[in-house]
Design a protein around this motif. Structure first.
Motif, PDB file in Angstrom:
ATOM      1  N   VAL A  62      12.509  -1.601 -20.283  1.00 63.91           N
ATOM      2  CA  VAL A  62      11.690  -2.559 -19.579  1.00 63.91           C
ATOM      3  C   VAL A  62      10.376  -1.838 -19.131  1.00 63.91           C
ATOM      4  CG1 VAL A  62      11.396  -4.460 -18.145  1.00 63.91           C
ATOM      5  CG2 VAL A  62      13.352  -4.396 -19.335  1.00 63.91           C
ATOM      6  N   ASP A  63       9.108  -2.234 -19.473  1.00 63.00           N
ATOM      7  CA  ASP A  63       8.081  -1.614 -18.568  1.00 63.00           C
ATOM      8  C   ASP A  63       7.515  -2.654 -17.624  1.00 63.00           C
ATOM      9  OD1 ASP A  63       8.049   0.756 -20.092  1.00 63.00           O
ATOM     10  OD2 ASP A  63       6.605  -0.011 -21.650  1.00 63.00           O
ATOM     11  N   HIS A  64       7.374  -2.192 -16.334  1.00 57.18           N
ATOM     12  CA  HIS A  64       6.735  -2.909 -15.546  1.00 57.18           C
ATOM     13  C   HIS A  64       5.261  -2.695 -15.368  1.00 57.18           C
ATOM     14  CE1 HIS A  64      10.658  -4.511 -14.202  1.00 57.18           C
ATOM     15  NE2 HIS A  64      11.165  -3.236 -14.514  1.00 57.18           N
ATOM     16  N   CYS A  65       4.272  -3.202 -15.968  1.00 60.32           N
ATOM     17  CA  CYS A  65       2.847  -2.899 -15.929  1.00 60.32           C
ATOM     18  C   CYS A  65       1.861  -3.650 -15.184  1.00 60.32           C
ATOM     19  CB  CYS A  65       2.307  -2.994 -17.363  1.00 60.32           C
ATOM     20  SG  CYS A  65       3.249  -1.826 -18.587  1.00 60.32           S
ATOM     21  N   TRP A  66       1.154  -2.888 -14.615  1.00 59.78           N
ATOM     22  CA  TRP A  66       0.153  -3.347 -13.487  1.00 59.78           C
ATOM     23  C   TRP A  66      -1.249  -3.160 -13.953  1.00 59.78           C
ATOM     24  CZ3 TRP A  66       2.384  -6.433  -9.582  1.00 59.78           C
ATOM     25  CH2 TRP A  66       3.979  -6.339  -9.663  1.00 59.78           C
ATOM     26  N   LEU A  67      -1.971  -3.879 -13.334  1.00 61.14           N
ATOM     27  CA  LEU A  67      -3.673  -3.719 -13.465  1.00 61.14           C
ATOM     28  C   LEU A  67      -4.058  -3.254 -12.387  1.00 61.14           C
ATOM     29  CD1 LEU A  67      -4.668  -6.683 -16.045  1.00 61.14           C
ATOM     30  CD2 LEU A  67      -4.622  -4.146 -16.404  1.00 61.14           C
ATOM     31  N   PRO A  68      -4.512  -2.132 -11.745  1.00 65.57           N
ATOM     32  CA  PRO A  68      -5.130  -1.706 -10.417  1.00 65.57           C
ATOM     33  C   PRO A  68      -6.321  -2.292 -10.518  1.00 65.57           C
ATOM     34  CG  PRO A  68      -4.781   0.144 -11.895  1.00 65.57           C
ATOM     35  CD  PRO A  68      -4.332  -0.976 -12.577  1.00 65.57           C
ATOM     36  N   PHE A  69      -6.628  -2.358  -8.890  1.00 64.12           N
ATOM     37  CA  PHE A  69      -7.979  -2.934  -8.547  1.00 64.12           C
ATOM     38  C   PHE A  69      -8.216  -2.716  -7.290  1.00 64.12           C
ATOM     39  CE2 PHE A  69      -5.312  -6.581  -7.708  1.00 64.12           C
ATOM     40  CZ  PHE A  69      -5.640  -6.825  -6.381  1.00 64.12           C
ATOM     41  N   ARG A  70      -9.562  -2.651  -7.026  1.00 66.37           N
ATOM     42  CA  ARG A  70      -9.981  -2.235  -5.548  1.00 66.37           C
ATOM     43  C   ARG A  70     -10.714  -3.504  -4.849  1.00 66.37           C
ATOM     44  NH1 ARG A  70      -9.914   2.701  -3.389  1.00 66.37           N
ATOM     45  NH2 ARG A  70      -9.642   4.394  -5.020  1.00 66.37           N
TER      46      ARG A  70
ATOM     47  N   LEU B 278       0.342 -10.511  -7.436  1.00 68.70           N
ATOM     48  CA  LEU B 278      -0.564  -9.583  -6.753  1.00 68.70           C
ATOM     49  C   LEU B 278       0.219  -9.120  -5.678  1.00 68.70           C
ATOM     50  CD1 LEU B 278      -3.612 -11.834  -6.200  1.00 68.70           C
ATOM     51  CD2 LEU B 278      -3.484  -9.834  -7.836  1.00 68.70           C
ATOM     52  N   GLN B 279       0.054  -7.682  -5.478  1.00 69.89           N
ATOM     53  CA  GLN B 279       0.553  -6.955  -4.586  1.00 69.89           C
ATOM     54  C   GLN B 279      -0.524  -5.899  -4.041  1.00 69.89           C
ATOM     55  OE1 GLN B 279       4.316  -4.708  -5.800  1.00 69.89           O
ATOM     56  NE2 GLN B 279       5.429  -6.846  -6.310  1.00 69.89           N
ATOM     57  N   MET B 280      -0.519  -5.671  -2.908  1.00 59.34           N
ATOM     58  CA  MET B 280      -1.522  -4.871  -2.436  1.00 59.34           C
ATOM     59  C   MET B 280      -0.603  -3.520  -1.834  1.00 59.34           C
ATOM     60  SD  MET B 280      -4.237  -6.505  -2.646  1.00 59.34           S
ATOM     61  CE  MET B 280      -5.338  -5.403  -2.062  1.00 59.34           C
ATOM     62  N   ILE B 281      -1.187  -2.283  -1.662  1.00 63.42           N
ATOM     63  CA  ILE B 281      -0.563  -1.141  -1.427  1.00 63.42           C
ATOM     64  C   ILE B 281      -1.059  -0.564   0.031  1.00 63.42           C
ATOM     65  CG2 ILE B 281       0.213  -0.495  -3.714  1.00 63.42           C
ATOM     66  CD1 ILE B 281      -1.801   1.721  -3.821  1.00 63.42           C
ATOM     67  N   GLU B 282      -0.232  -0.152   0.537  1.00 59.66           N
ATOM     68  CA  GLU B 282      -0.458   0.353   2.037  1.00 59.66           C
ATOM     69  C   GLU B 282       0.433   1.759   2.260  1.00 59.66           C
ATOM     70  OE1 GLU B 282       1.371  -2.164   5.212  1.00 59.66           O
ATOM     71  OE2 GLU B 282      -0.233  -3.164   4.241  1.00 59.66           O
ATOM     72  N   PRO B 283      -0.116   2.831   3.062  1.00 61.95           N
ATOM     73  CA  PRO B 283       0.588   3.838   3.229  1.00 61.95           C
ATOM     74  C   PRO B 283       1.965   3.544   3.849  1.00 61.95           C
ATOM     75  CG  PRO B 283      -1.627   4.523   3.879  1.00 61.95           C
ATOM     76  CD  PRO B 283      -1.383   2.966   3.626  1.00 61.95           C
ATOM     77  N   SER B 284       2.906   4.199   3.489  1.00 63.20           N
ATOM     78  CA  SER B 284       4.332   4.073   4.036  1.00 63.20           C
ATOM     79  C   SER B 284       5.195   5.441   4.315  1.00 63.20           C
ATOM     80  CB  SER B 284       5.129   3.199   2.973  1.00 63.20           C
ATOM     81  OG  SER B 284       6.493   3.120   3.739  1.00 63.20           O
ATOM     82  N   ASP B 285       5.892   5.277   5.129  1.00 62.32           N
ATOM     83  CA  ASP B 285       6.808   6.659   5.469  1.00 62.32           C
ATOM     84  C   ASP B 285       7.701   7.084   4.350  1.00 62.32           C
ATOM     85  OD1 ASP B 285       9.089   8.213   7.149  1.00 62.32           O
ATOM     86  OD2 ASP B 285       7.550   8.362   8.367  1.00 62.32           O
TER      87      ASP B 285
ATOM     88  N   ASP C 102     -11.778  -1.072   0.582  1.00 59.30           N
ATOM     89  CA  ASP C 102     -11.199   0.023   0.828  1.00 59.30           C
ATOM     90  C   ASP C 102      -9.615  -0.174   0.143  1.00 59.30           C
ATOM     91  OD1 ASP C 102     -13.285   1.489   1.486  1.00 59.30           O
ATOM     92  OD2 ASP C 102     -12.877   0.971   3.716  1.00 59.30           O
ATOM     93  N   ASP C 103      -9.444  -1.335   0.069  1.00 59.35           N
ATOM     94  CA  ASP C 103      -7.729  -1.579  -0.227  1.00 59.35           C
ATOM     95  C   ASP C 103      -7.494  -1.767  -1.761  1.00 59.35           C
ATOM     96  OD1 ASP C 103      -7.308  -2.132   2.289  1.00 59.35           O
ATOM     97  OD2 ASP C 103      -7.740  -4.124   2.097  1.00 59.35           O
ATOM     98  N   ILE C 104      -6.241  -1.176  -2.147  1.00 59.26           N
ATOM     99  CA  ILE C 104      -5.773  -0.985  -3.595  1.00 59.26           C
ATOM    100  C   ILE C 104      -4.741  -1.942  -3.606  1.00 59.26           C
ATOM    101  CG2 ILE C 104      -4.899   0.501  -5.532  1.00 59.26           C
ATOM    102  CD1 ILE C 104      -6.201   2.830  -3.871  1.00 59.26           C
ATOM    103  N   GLY C 105      -4.852  -2.732  -4.888  1.00 59.53           N
ATOM    104  CA  GLY C 105      -3.847  -3.655  -5.214  1.00 59.53           C
ATOM    105  C   GLY C 105      -3.582  -3.606  -6.696  1.00 59.53           C
ATOM    106  N   TYR C 106      -2.501  -4.203  -7.089  1.00 56.37           N
ATOM    107  CA  TYR C 106      -2.253  -4.308  -8.414  1.00 56.37           C
ATOM    108  C   TYR C 106      -1.820  -5.823  -8.928  1.00 56.37           C
ATOM    109  CZ  TYR C 106      -1.383   0.622  -8.046  1.00 56.37           C
ATOM    110  OH  TYR C 106      -1.808   2.182  -8.027  1.00 56.37           O
ATOM    111  N   ARG C 107      -2.084  -6.306 -10.088  1.00 55.57           N
ATOM    112  CA  ARG C 107      -1.717  -7.419 -10.561  1.00 55.57           C
ATOM    113  C   ARG C 107      -0.856  -7.544 -11.808  1.00 55.57           C
ATOM    114  NH1 ARG C 107      -3.727 -12.507 -10.509  1.00 55.57           N
ATOM    115  NH2 ARG C 107      -5.789 -11.706  -9.437  1.00 55.57           N
ATOM    116  N   SER C 108       0.418  -8.001 -11.843  1.00 53.18           N
ATOM    117  CA  SER C 108       1.459  -7.785 -12.804  1.00 53.18           C
ATOM    118  C   SER C 108       0.982  -8.270 -14.209  1.00 53.18           C
ATOM    119  CB  SER C 108       2.568  -8.649 -12.335  1.00 53.18           C
ATOM    120  OG  SER C 108       3.403  -8.418 -13.547  1.00 53.18           O
TER     121      SER C 108
END
Length: 104
Positions: free
Chosen positions: A62-70, A85-92, A73-79
């Motif tokens: 199974v491939d989980h594929c996403w289209l990145p977008f800006r 939709l998911q946005m990414i942010e730095p994490s520990d 300054d934020d980066i997000g992904y659409r399945s």
């Protein structure tokens, strides 16, 4: 992808603000995912011209594929599959630490 290698990112649902999971980008083609359920898997990262796809050890067919977008300054992904939709942010990096029995 070069911006993500060596970093750990939280994937956040922009509507609810809930963290879906954390991904540690180990190399350009390998990651570690820990979902909100605490289960961890190692993933293979596959890049195409437009998509970033993940193939995890618990479902190698199974491939989980996403289209990145800006968005500014934020980066997000659409399945590609669901339109989610998911946005990414730095994490520990501690967010992707797993006990052996929770690895796939």
């Amino acid at each position: 992808m070069d911006e993500l290698v060596g970093r750990t990112m939280a994937f956040v649902n922009p509507l609810s603000g809930q963290v879906v999971g954390h991904e540690q980008f180990l190399t350009r083609d390998k990651s570690r995912w820990r979902g909100s359920d605490g289960f961890c898997v190692i993933g293979r990262v596959i890049l195409t011209a437009e998509q970033i796809c993940f193939r995890y050890d618990d479902g190698i067919d199974v491939d989980h594929c996403w289209l990145p977008f800006r968005d500014g300054d934020d980066i997000g992904y659409r399945s590609v599959g669901t339109g989610e939709l998911q946005m990414i942010e730095p994490s520990d990096p501690s967010q992707v630490e797993c006990t052996p029995n929770l690895m796939s």
